[in-house]
Design an enzyme around this catalytic site. Structure first.
Site, short mmCIF file in Angstrom:
data_model
loop_
_atom_site.label_atom_id
_atom_site.label_comp_id
_atom_site.label_asym_id
_atom_site.label_seq_id
_atom_site.Cartn_x
_atom_site.Cartn_y
_atom_site.Cartn_z
N ARG A 237 -6.26 2.82 -43.29
CA ARG A 237 -6.96 4.01 -42.87
C ARG A 237 -7.80 4.51 -44.03
O ARG A 237 -7.38 4.46 -45.20
CB ARG A 237 -5.97 5.12 -42.42
N GLU A 266 -15.33 8.50 -41.29
CA GLU A 266 -16.04 7.66 -40.30
C GLU A 266 -16.71 8.52 -39.23
O GLU A 266 -16.14 9.51 -38.80
CB GLU A 266 -15.05 6.71 -39.64
N HIS A 284 -15.05 -0.82 -39.17
CA HIS A 284 -13.74 -0.65 -38.53
C HIS A 284 -13.55 -1.68 -37.40
O HIS A 284 -13.34 -1.33 -36.24
CB HIS A 284 -13.59 0.77 -37.98
#
Length: 318
Positions: A237, A266, A284
């Site tokens: 993460r 993000e 991602h």
């Protein structure tokens, strides 16, 4: 009367066939329901199939008057206000099985791309008219003989450890709880103190969940302890790494490079990262395989079926 399941995002319908046979599904016409749309639909729903990159706030949860379960499409569930769900007796589940192998695959591909300068050379070949070839140019580093330090030895970490050894790497790890001696022997890995791992590893790969204790786990002090020749890989993460501190460490060549699948804010990325040759960035995509997306939908669906048929899913996290 059939229970109603709200599908937050337009995930593959092939993975929802079991649900569609026995339950009423509310599926978005576009990519994703907005928060206001969720709040409009959710009072009549017993379940929410949420998506890892969209928030499920306390406001949404409180609007779920009949809500019994939230099944999150993804292994991470920090997008959900779990405390609010727990306070209302709502089960929260994730999908840890389907995401394991593709994330581990991406991790190894990032290691190879970074250490062998694959992404950099590909870009420069395409964009530089005077790009130089040569026996002693564009040199990278081999993975063979290097020490991989894995932080977080769950399912994904274990898969990465096994795959890395196929490249001849030595694997050390740090985890909140040390594995049993038998499991360490089977995996051929060695437990290491956190600071010692930072100082020893040639490549550090992050596979820990995001929580209060792991937020900015890798920051200025930790980066300063790493070898100047070391690489950092993050497929966990974004906020596990202090992105500003990492950017400065890379600009100052305090470490040799980094490969990131996840980012602190993000979809925004620190602009300087985009300008550095010794950084590999991907959007991602750890689980971004069509097969995996279908498997994730099936696992998220099974969570709800198990909750209603057996009283609890094996993937419940609260």
């Amino acid at each position: 009367m059939k229970k109603t399941i709200l599908i937050q995002y337009a995930i593959p319908k092939e993975g929802l066939e079991l649900l569609s046979q026995s339950y009423h599904l509310i599926y978005p016409e576009k990519d994703c329901f907005s928060e206001d749309e969720l709040i409009g639909h959710i009072p009549n729903c017993e379940a929410l199939l949420s998506i890892f990159n969209q928030p499920v706030s306390k406001k949404v949860i409180e609007a779920g008057q009949k809500l019994e379960i939230i099944s999150n499409y993804g292994v991470g569930y920090n997008n959900i206000d779990v405390a609010a769900a727990t306070a209302k007796g709502i089960a929260v589940c994730n999908t840890p099985e389907a995401v394991c192998e593709p994330t581990a695959e991406l991790c190894l591909s990032l290691m190879l791309s970074l250490s062998r300068r694959v992404a950099e050379c590909n870009h420069r070949l395409r964009t530089e008219d005077d790009f130089k070839w040569g026996v002693m140019r564009n040199l990278g580093q081999t993975l063979r003989g290097k020490t991989l330090g894995i932080i977080g030895m769950g399912k994904i970490g274990k898969s990465v450890a096994q795959k890395a050894q196929a490249f001849g790497m030595k694997v050390i790890y740090n985890n909140r709880t040390q594995l049993s001696a038998n499991e360490e022997k089977d995996l051929n890995i060695k437990f290491c103190d956190f600071d010692a791992l930072l100082k020893t590893a040639d490549i550090i790969s992050l596979h820990c969940p995001l929580n209060e204790s792991s937020h900015h786990l890798i920051g200025e002090k930790e980066l300063a302890k790493m070898k100047h020749s070391a690489y950092l890989i993050n497929t966990a993460r974004g906020p596990v790494v202090d992105e500003q501190a990492l950017t400065q460490a890379l600009i100052n060549k305090q470490i040799a490079g980094a490969a990131l699948d996840v980012f602190e804010n993000e979809p925004q990325i620190t602009p300087q990262l985009l300008e550095l040759d010794h950084v590999v960035l991907v959007p991602h995509i750890g689980t971004a395989c069509i097969e995996t997306r279908i498997e994730m939908a099936e696992e998220a669906a099974q969570n709800m079926i198990d909750h209603w048929e057996y009283g609890k899913s094996k993937n419940q996290v609260n």
